[in-house]
Design a protein around this motif. Structure first.
Motif, PDB file in Angstrom:
ATOM      1  N   HIS A   1      -2.085  -7.800   3.906  1.00 52.00           N
ATOM      2  CA  HIS A   1      -3.277  -7.248   4.543  1.00 52.00           C
ATOM      3  C   HIS A   1      -4.469  -7.315   3.580  1.00 52.00           C
ATOM      4  O   HIS A   1      -5.582  -7.672   3.973  1.00 52.00           O
ATOM      5  CB  HIS A   1      -2.994  -5.805   4.970  1.00 52.00           C
ATOM      6  CG  HIS A   1      -4.017  -5.219   5.888  1.00 52.00           C
ATOM      7  ND1 HIS A   1      -4.237  -3.876   5.987  1.00 52.00           N
ATOM      8  CD2 HIS A   1      -4.895  -5.811   6.742  1.00 52.00           C
ATOM      9  CE1 HIS A   1      -5.210  -3.661   6.867  1.00 52.00           C
ATOM     10  NE2 HIS A   1      -5.609  -4.813   7.344  1.00 52.00           N
ATOM     11  N   SER A   2      -4.217  -7.004   2.297  1.00 56.26           N
ATOM     12  CA  SER A   2      -5.278  -7.102   1.290  1.00 56.26           C
ATOM     13  C   SER A   2      -5.808  -8.529   1.206  1.00 56.26           C
ATOM     14  O   SER A   2      -7.012  -8.758   1.071  1.00 56.26           O
ATOM     15  CB  SER A   2      -4.773  -6.698  -0.096  1.00 56.26           C
ATOM     16  OG  SER A   2      -4.316  -5.384  -0.070  1.00 56.26           O
ATOM     17  N   LYS A   3      -4.878  -9.471   1.262  1.00 54.81           N
ATOM     18  CA  LYS A   3      -5.289 -10.883   1.199  1.00 54.81           C
ATOM     19  C   LYS A   3      -6.154 -11.229   2.406  1.00 54.81           C
ATOM     20  O   LYS A   3      -7.179 -11.903   2.289  1.00 54.81           O
ATOM     21  CB  LYS A   3      -4.034 -11.772   1.134  1.00 54.81           C
ATOM     22  CG  LYS A   3      -4.306 -13.237   1.030  1.00 54.81           C
ATOM     23  CD  LYS A   3      -5.036 -13.590  -0.261  1.00 54.81           C
ATOM     24  CE  LYS A   3      -4.100 -13.608  -1.451  1.00 54.81           C
ATOM     25  NZ  LYS A   3      -4.743 -14.058  -2.692  1.00 54.81           N
TER      26      LYS A   3
ATOM     27  N   SER B   1      -3.044  -8.758  12.845  1.00 52.14           N
ATOM     28  CA  SER B   1      -3.164  -8.356  11.447  1.00 52.14           C
ATOM     29  C   SER B   1      -2.045  -7.391  11.106  1.00 52.14           C
ATOM     30  O   SER B   1      -1.590  -6.632  11.953  1.00 52.14           O
ATOM     31  CB  SER B   1      -4.515  -7.670  11.232  1.00 52.14           C
ATOM     32  OG  SER B   1      -4.506  -6.977  10.008  1.00 52.14           O
ATOM     33  N   ARG B   2      -1.596  -7.427   9.854  1.00 48.42           N
ATOM     34  CA  ARG B   2      -0.592  -6.451   9.412  1.00 48.42           C
ATOM     35  C   ARG B   2      -1.127  -5.038   9.602  1.00 48.42           C
ATOM     36  O   ARG B   2      -0.427  -4.149  10.045  1.00 48.42           O
ATOM     37  CB  ARG B   2      -0.251  -6.676   7.935  1.00 48.42           C
ATOM     38  CG  ARG B   2       0.626  -7.869   7.671  1.00 48.42           C
ATOM     39  CD  ARG B   2       2.060  -7.584   8.036  1.00 48.42           C
ATOM     40  NE  ARG B   2       2.633  -6.601   7.116  1.00 48.42           N
ATOM     41  CZ  ARG B   2       3.127  -6.881   5.925  1.00 48.42           C
ATOM     42  NH1 ARG B   2       3.152  -8.111   5.509  1.00 48.42           N
ATOM     43  NH2 ARG B   2       3.626  -5.922   5.165  1.00 48.42           N
ATOM     44  N   GLY B   3      -2.370  -4.823   9.194  1.00 48.02           N
ATOM     45  CA  GLY B   3      -2.995  -3.518   9.399  1.00 48.02           C
ATOM     46  C   GLY B   3      -2.303  -2.367   8.697  1.00 48.02           C
ATOM     47  O   GLY B   3      -2.373  -1.228   9.153  1.00 48.02           O
ATOM     48  N   ASP B   4      -1.620  -2.633   7.569  1.00 49.38           N
ATOM     49  CA  ASP B   4      -0.854  -1.557   6.925  1.00 49.38           C
ATOM     50  C   ASP B   4      -1.146  -1.433   5.435  1.00 49.38           C
ATOM     51  O   ASP B   4      -0.357  -0.854   4.697  1.00 49.38           O
ATOM     52  CB  ASP B   4       0.640  -1.799   7.140  1.00 49.38           C
ATOM     53  CG  ASP B   4       1.105  -3.104   6.510  1.00 49.38           C
ATOM     54  OD1 ASP B   4       0.245  -3.902   6.089  1.00 49.38           O
ATOM     55  OD2 ASP B   4       2.316  -3.328   6.427  1.00 49.38           O
ATOM     56  N   ASN B   5      -2.281  -1.985   4.992  1.00 53.84           N
ATOM     57  CA  ASN B   5      -2.648  -1.947   3.566  1.00 53.84           C
ATOM     58  C   ASN B   5      -1.614  -2.607   2.672  1.00 53.84           C
ATOM     59  O   ASN B   5      -1.493  -2.268   1.504  1.00 53.84           O
ATOM     60  CB  ASN B   5      -2.871  -0.511   3.082  1.00 53.84           C
ATOM     61  CG  ASN B   5      -4.169   0.047   3.605  1.00 53.84           C
ATOM     62  OD1 ASN B   5      -5.127  -0.700   3.801  1.00 53.84           O
ATOM     63  ND2 ASN B   5      -4.191   1.342   3.861  1.00 53.84           N
ATOM     64  N   SER B   6      -0.860  -3.525   3.213  1.00 54.87           N
ATOM     65  CA  SER B   6       0.114  -4.262   2.414  1.00 54.87           C
ATOM     66  C   SER B   6      -0.618  -5.337   1.618  1.00 54.87           C
ATOM     67  O   SER B   6      -1.820  -5.536   1.774  1.00 54.87           O
ATOM     68  CB  SER B   6       1.124  -4.920   3.343  1.00 54.87           C
ATOM     69  OG  SER B   6       0.437  -5.775   4.226  1.00 54.87           O
TER      70      SER B   6
ATOM     71  N   GLY C   1       0.824  -1.209   0.000  1.00 56.70           N
ATOM     72  CA  GLY C   1       0.000   0.000   0.000  1.00 56.70           C
ATOM     73  C   GLY C   1       0.856   1.256   0.000  1.00 56.70           C
ATOM     74  O   GLY C   1       0.653   2.167  -0.812  1.00 56.70           O
ATOM     75  N   ALA C   2       1.853   1.288   0.882  1.00 50.60           N
ATOM     76  CA  ALA C   2       2.745   2.446   0.957  1.00 50.60           C
ATOM     77  C   ALA C   2       3.553   2.557  -0.327  1.00 50.60           C
ATOM     78  O   ALA C   2       3.773   3.660  -0.839  1.00 50.60           O
ATOM     79  CB  ALA C   2       3.672   2.313   2.162  1.00 50.60           C
TER      80      ALA C   2
ATOM     81  N   TYR D   1      -2.386 -15.928  16.334  1.00 53.53           N
ATOM     82  CA  TYR D   1      -2.431 -16.353  14.938  1.00 53.53           C
ATOM     83  C   TYR D   1      -2.085 -15.156  14.064  1.00 53.53           C
ATOM     84  O   TYR D   1      -2.301 -14.006  14.427  1.00 53.53           O
ATOM     85  CB  TYR D   1      -3.847 -16.793  14.559  1.00 53.53           C
ATOM     86  CG  TYR D   1      -4.377 -17.963  15.332  1.00 53.53           C
ATOM     87  CD1 TYR D   1      -4.087 -19.272  14.938  1.00 53.53           C
ATOM     88  CD2 TYR D   1      -5.201 -17.778  16.438  1.00 53.53           C
ATOM     89  CE1 TYR D   1      -4.592 -20.352  15.635  1.00 53.53           C
ATOM     90  CE2 TYR D   1      -5.711 -18.854  17.143  1.00 53.53           C
ATOM     91  CZ  TYR D   1      -5.403 -20.144  16.739  1.00 53.53           C
ATOM     92  OH  TYR D   1      -5.904 -21.212  17.429  1.00 53.53           O
ATOM     93  N   THR D   2      -1.543 -15.430  12.870  1.00 54.72           N
ATOM     94  CA  THR D   2      -1.406 -14.362  11.885  1.00 54.72           C
ATOM     95  C   THR D   2      -1.356 -14.962  10.490  1.00 54.72           C
ATOM     96  O   THR D   2      -1.058 -16.151  10.326  1.00 54.72           O
ATOM     97  CB  THR D   2      -0.158 -13.487  12.151  1.00 54.72           C
ATOM     98  OG1 THR D   2      -0.243 -12.319  11.328  1.00 54.72           O
ATOM     99  CG2 THR D   2       1.131 -14.207  11.838  1.00 54.72           C
ATOM    100  N   LEU D   3      -1.703 -14.140   9.503  1.00 52.56           N
ATOM    101  CA  LEU D   3      -1.597 -14.569   8.106  1.00 52.56           C
ATOM    102  C   LEU D   3      -0.224 -14.141   7.604  1.00 52.56           C
ATOM    103  O   LEU D   3       0.165 -12.985   7.750  1.00 52.56           O
ATOM    104  CB  LEU D   3      -2.689 -13.891   7.267  1.00 52.56           C
ATOM    105  CG  LEU D   3      -2.675 -14.224   5.769  1.00 52.56           C
ATOM    106  CD1 LEU D   3      -3.151 -15.651   5.530  1.00 52.56           C
ATOM    107  CD2 LEU D   3      -3.540 -13.249   4.984  1.00 52.56           C
ATOM    108  N   THR D   4       0.521 -15.085   7.022  1.00 51.61           N
ATOM    109  CA  THR D   4       1.863 -14.755   6.553  1.00 51.61           C
ATOM    110  C   THR D   4       2.122 -15.396   5.200  1.00 51.61           C
ATOM    111  O   THR D   4       1.472 -16.377   4.838  1.00 51.61           O
ATOM    112  CB  THR D   4       2.933 -15.225   7.563  1.00 51.61           C
ATOM    113  OG1 THR D   4       4.231 -15.008   7.000  1.00 51.61           O
ATOM    114  CG2 THR D   4       2.795 -16.699   7.880  1.00 51.61           C
TER     115      THR D   4
END
Lengths: 293, 229
Positions: free
Chosen positions: A159-161, A151-156, A75-76, A204-207
């Protein structure tokens, strides 16, 4: 005053010479060597896995230039590119990429490698979501609130996924997921930082596969959900369009980056990257073609 | 505890083997912070004297504003500099964003209030008699200024030391406008932030120890200067 200035001058000179003495005068800092500096905005996962540090010197040698890698969320990276501060992007957020090109900011989207996302978490699996489908797993997390999700929470791209999986699970991200409870934590950092945080919180996290594997030795997190077509993770390279962003000066060199990443030689290196160190392939090369599962 | 101990051992190994990457990061940090403070001092000391020695309307307000900016967040300066030097900003044509140069520019802005404000305070502390004596002995205003600055050198040097501390220890500005590019704009603080997020504590600790060590050396040098007659 003169003495003070004299001493300051000496200090500055010593500092200037320090890197030389230590035998590490990196030519990158030499102001005389005015090499072209190509700015590459990359998703953090390609950086945190060490892939860029591995490929960067090869490109620099081949084209006698300096490559500046800016490790950002996708995102950035898009935002920096729209402002003309970046020449080429390596990212993984297909919908955003297509929009970026449709808006005239990018020339062409060229996929060059892929792997998969997975949900990792503590071995104890407090929410009991092991081996569920990605959407069902998130749904259960939401319904039970048992277990923390970082969550990443950074529009990466990652995060989109995550948002896409929430959508598949039937939730509206902005209204129903954000602020859903203490169990949902927005980290606002890169993939490596987020994994480290999830590890500390037993969450948990999505990676993406690549970052997870390269961090695995430092983590207590294990794969919890790792199958489902939605988990496909495609990395593309996009040259920022010099017709839209008039201030870009290195479009030709940026185009060389696309050729470089999709060349047979580099594709082979991408495929082999990390295999010796981690015993598993981090990236599957796919020179210019959209992978389908 | 074992991890902290291993971290320390690894830290000292990296330092005493002169690990090239660690040394170049430390060198760049020192270079940027020192350049900022030297440039900042060259601008701030005369400017502070100018403000101190002249009476004009709004002087008190100006000094208050300067003192308020002691606590300007580094990220706010970072934002300002980013917007100015981005290609879509007014100074974008200079092509300076994500270079060490722009980091120095940002840090000069960052330390300017401290240098200005504390120098003004330092000058205010000088006995009026000294100024009168200098004038009566025929000193012109430039010479008078030098006499007063010399008299106030303890406090002025304290300002410079503090400014250096702020410059070398800040991370927000360096991260935003430098971009933390390996081998080009990566400094001690941004490297510590990155390595900690990667879980690489040994390297982080080594870098942190070097940062403190640099501060120690600079303080010793400055103390010696202060104690000169």
């Amino acid at each position: 005053m003169k003495k003070i200035l004299g001493i300051l001058l000496v200090v500055v000179l010593v500092v200037g010479l320090l890197p030389l003495v230590a035998g590490c005068s990196s030519d990158t800092v030499d102001p005389l060597a005015a090499k072209v500096r190509l700015k590459v905005g990359t998703t953090t996962s390609l950086y945190d896995t060490g892939l860029w540090s591995y490929l960067e010197p090869k490109f620099e040698e081949m084209y006698d230039c300096e490559v500046d890698i800016l490790s950002l969320g996708s995102g950035a990276a898009f935002e920096y590119a729209k402002k003309g501060d970046i020449d080429v992007l390596t990212i993984h957020s297909k919908a955003d990429e297509l929009k970026f090109i449709a808006d005239g900011y990018g020339i062409e989207r060229v996929p060059f490698a892929f792997n998969y996302f997975l949900i990792v978490g503590p071995e104890s699996d407090p929410a009991g979501i092991k081996d569920m489908s990605p959407a069902d797993a998130l749904k259960k997390l939401m319904e039970t609130g048992a277990g923390t999700f970082v969550s990443r929470g950074d529009n990466s791209g990652t995060h989109s996924k995550e948002k896409a999986i929430w959508a598949e699970a039937g939730y509206d991200y902005a209204t129903q997921v954000v602020g859903a409870g203490d169990w949902y934590v927005e980290a606002g950092g890169g993939m490596g930082a987020t994994l480290t945080m999830a590890n500390e919180k037993n969450a948990y996290t999505l990676t993406d596969m690549g970052t997870y594997v390269s961090y695995k030795s430092k983590l207590n997190l294990v794969p919890i959900v790792n199958s489902g077509s939605i988990l496909l993770n495609v990395y593309s390279v996009i040259v920022v369009n010099p017709d839209t962003i008039k201030t870009l000066k290195h479009a030709d060199l940026a185009q060389k980056m696309v050729e470089f990443l999709t060349s047979p030689e580099i594709q082979e290196l991408i495929g082999k990257y990390g295999v010796d160190a981690y015993g598993i392939q981090l990236f599957t090369p796919c020179a210019g073609n959209e992978p389908t599962q | 505890m074992a991890e902290i101990w291993n971290g320390l051992v690894e830290a000292f190994r990296l330092i005493f083997t002169f690990d090239p990457e660690v040394m170049s990061i430390a060198g760049l940090s020192l270079e940027i912070a020192l350049s900022s403070v030297v440039i900042g001092s060259i601008i701030a000391l005369p400017l502070a004297s100018l403000i101190h020695f002249n009476n004009f309307r709004g002087k008190h307000i100006l000094v208050s504003v300067i003192q308020t900016f002691y606590s300007i967040p580094t990220v706010t300066v970072g934002l300002l500099v980013f917007v100015l030097f981005s290609h879509s900003g007014p100074l974008g044509g200079l092509d300076l964003l994500f270079t060490p140069t722009v980091m120095v520019i940002g840090q000069v802005i960052l330390v300017m209030p401290i240098l200005l404000g504390m120098t003004i305070s330092a000058l205010s502390g000088v006995d009026r008699n000294i100024i009168d004596t200098a004038r009566s002995m025929g000193a012109n205003s430039w010479q008078t200024m030098l006499v007063v600055l010399k008299e106030a050198r303890f406090a002025v040097i304290a300002a410079v030391v503090l400014a250096f501390g702020r410059a070398i220890s800040e991370v927000g500005l360096a991260m935003m406008v430098g971009g933390n590019i390996r081998g080009f704009t990566r400094v001690l603080t941004t490297a510590i932030s990155l390595e900690t997020s990667k879980g690489d504590w040994e390297l982080s600790m080594a870098l942190g120890i070097i940062l403190i060590f640099i501060a120690l050396v600079i303080n010793i040098i400055m103390n010696r200067i202060q104690q000169r007659r």
